[in-house]
Design an enzyme around this catalytic site. Structure first.
Site, mmCIF file in Angstrom:
data_model
loop_
_atom_site.group_PDB
_atom_site.id
_atom_site.type_symbol
_atom_site.label_atom_id
_atom_site.label_comp_id
_atom_site.label_asym_id
_atom_site.label_seq_id
_atom_site.Cartn_x
_atom_site.Cartn_y
_atom_site.Cartn_z
ATOM 1 N N LEU A 35 0.834 -1.210 0.000
ATOM 2 C CA LEU A 35 0.000 0.000 0.000
ATOM 3 C C LEU A 35 0.868 1.260 0.000
ATOM 4 C CD1 LEU A 35 -2.927 -1.086 2.381
ATOM 5 C CD2 LEU A 35 -2.828 -1.182 -0.119
ATOM 6 N N THR A 125 8.393 -6.038 -18.180
ATOM 7 C CA THR A 125 7.954 -5.036 -19.150
ATOM 8 C C THR A 125 8.778 -5.085 -20.426
ATOM 9 O OG1 THR A 125 7.967 -2.638 -19.527
ATOM 10 C CG2 THR A 125 9.431 -3.434 -17.835
ATOM 11 N N ASP A 126 8.166 -4.641 -21.522
ATOM 12 C CA ASP A 126 8.909 -4.544 -22.786
ATOM 13 C C ASP A 126 10.020 -3.494 -22.709
ATOM 14 O OD1 ASP A 126 7.291 -2.264 -22.771
ATOM 15 O OD2 ASP A 126 6.333 -2.663 -24.704
ATOM 16 N N GLU A 127 9.942 -2.625 -21.697
ATOM 17 C CA GLU A 127 10.932 -1.537 -21.618
ATOM 18 C C GLU A 127 12.339 -2.040 -21.328
ATOM 19 O OE1 GLU A 127 10.100 2.001 -19.613
ATOM 20 O OE2 GLU A 127 8.023 2.063 -20.263
ATOM 21 N N TYR A 149 13.927 3.385 -14.171
ATOM 22 C CA TYR A 149 12.853 2.401 -13.986
ATOM 23 C C TYR A 149 13.118 1.135 -14.785
ATOM 24 C CZ TYR A 149 8.656 -0.082 -15.408
ATOM 25 O OH TYR A 149 7.778 -1.078 -15.731
ATOM 26 N N SER A 152 15.896 -0.945 -13.548
ATOM 27 C CA SER A 152 15.595 -1.712 -12.330
ATOM 28 C C SER A 152 14.772 -2.953 -12.671
ATOM 29 C CB SER A 152 14.875 -0.837 -11.291
ATOM 30 O OG SER A 152 13.547 -0.544 -11.698
ATOM 31 N N LYS A 153 13.874 -2.848 -13.650
ATOM 32 C CA LYS A 153 13.104 -4.031 -14.057
ATOM 33 C C LYS A 153 14.025 -5.058 -14.724
ATOM 34 C CE LYS A 153 9.184 -4.731 -13.788
ATOM 35 N NZ LYS A 153 8.421 -5.389 -12.683
ATOM 36 N N LEU A 189 0.083 7.931 -19.284
ATOM 37 C CA LEU A 189 -0.487 8.713 -20.389
ATOM 38 C C LEU A 189 -2.022 8.680 -20.404
ATOM 39 C CD1 LEU A 189 0.109 10.403 -23.021
ATOM 40 C CD2 LEU A 189 -0.161 8.269 -24.253
#
Ligand code: DAU
Length: 342
Positions: A35, A125-127, A149, A152-153, A189
């Site tokens: 949370l 993620t694809d990033e 970000y 880190s992923k 977005l």
């Protein structure tokens, strides 16, 4: 089986819980969430009504707490959604990203090993692949993340790989595209622009808005993760993409149309992501499709329904937008003057 869903009070995690409760009546879910700013009990109010769902507040870095939950709940699989996810926040400060997305993942992997959990899915993620000016990323594409970000992923994904190789920890990685749908924290977005337009506030389009993202409805993303959990092979990676590629400028104009708002509410601003703004994401997801998954939600319909949801659920997003933390982030990231102007 009993699933431990970490990050259950966030956008994709809560959608995944809804998906499992609906499609697997034999399963129970223990939802765990720290949370933090983006995890909200209001997001899981409907889930809490189910006798097959229970909630625990804890951080994934708290190995002892997660171990206790896994042992006492006879958990057979963990699906990890817990993450810091916003690129713009990682540009301001990356400490929480490293703590949750790297250390947290490595602690979960230790729990999986120590408690004999049969499978873990790491939702990525694809990033992690970086930008795709041309072509599509496969699961074998190199990891070339460009923001704190996404780095880190990628580091979390590499922890998964290392634990699989070293200890045989049964972990699967999924890499999804840009998700949209109900309950998305209003900083991305589509969710950010939707709630701003609903309040007749300007929306900050970065640069010329020419960047391309591969959009997926959150329930299609949830179904893809579930397919990887139930039919995927430990040690493997599965892309979850739709081939639905849209420019940010196009998305912005569709949102204006759907809400009958004027063009004058678009404010083009100097790109705050600078060199880290990936020009395009695009994935080949044939590997997951070969396991039987394919996206079901038509983008035009999905976006229309999503915007209608935000229109009808001000009671969900307005309390979030009114929080000092939220307002401080908007002012800090977009600049005090710009924040007010926006
Ligand atoms: O691709 C998957 C990723 O999609 C996830 O891993 C991330 O957690 C998620 O945040 C998202 O990353 P993006 O950076 O692509 O999403 P975001 O919605 O923040 O931005 C989408 C595009 O819209 C990007 O090119 C930047 C632009 N943008 C974004 C915001 C918030 C704007 O022009 N103005 C804005 O105010």
């Amino acid at each position: 089986m009993t699933l431990l869903v970490t990050g259950c009070a966030g956008f994709i995690g809560s959608a995944y819980c809804r998906y499992v409760l609906k499609h697997h009546p034999e399963d129970a879910i223990i939802g765990l969430d720290a949370l933090t700013y983006s995890g909200n009990l209001s997001t899981i109010a409907d889930l809490q009504e189910s006798s097959r769902f229970s909630f625990v507040q804890a951080r994934i870095e708290d190995e002892a707490a997660v171990s206790d939950v896994v042992k006492s709940g006879s958990v057979s699989a963990i699906v990890n959604f817990a993450a810091e996810t916003h690129n713009d926040r990682s540009i301001l400060e990356d400490a929480d990203f490293l703590t949750t997305n790297v250390i947290g993942v490595s602690k979960l992997l230790k729990v999986v090993r120590g408690c004999g959990v049969q499978k873990m899915v790491q939702v990525s993620t694809d990033e992690v692949y970086g930008a795709a000016p041309h072509g599509k990323f496969t699961e074998d594409s190199p990891l070339l993340p460009n923001t704190p970000y996404s780095a880190s992923k990628a580091a979390g994904d590499l922890q998964c790989r290392a634990h699989f190789k070293t200890f045989g920890t049964p972990v699967i990685i999924t890499r999804g595209g840009n998700s949209y749908g109900p309950f998305q924290y209003p900083e991305k977005l589509i969710s950010f622009f939707a709630v701003r337009l609903l309040q007749d506030k300007k929306v900050p389009l970065y640069g010329d808005g020419s960047q391309v993202r591969e959009w997926i409805h959150v329930m299609d993303h949830a179904a893809g993760i579930d397919c990887a959990l139930r039919s995927g092979t430990p040690g493997e990676i599965y892309n979850i993409g739709t081939e639905n590629e849209r420019k940010n400028s196009e998305i912005t104009r569709v949102l204006l149309d759907l809400l009958s708002k004027p063009e004058s509410l678009i404010k083009q601003i100097e790109d705050p992501r600078k060199g880290a703004h990936d020009v395009r994401y695009s994935m080949d997801s044939s590997k997951l499709r070969s396991l039987g998954w394919k996206p079901q939600v038509d983008f035009d319909r999905g976006l229309r329904e999503t915007i209608a949801w935000y229109d009808e659920h001000e009671s969900w997003w307005k309390p979030i937008c009114d929080r000092p933390e939220y307002q401080q982030f908007v002012a800090r990231f977009y600049g005090p003057g710009l924040g007010e102007d926006l």
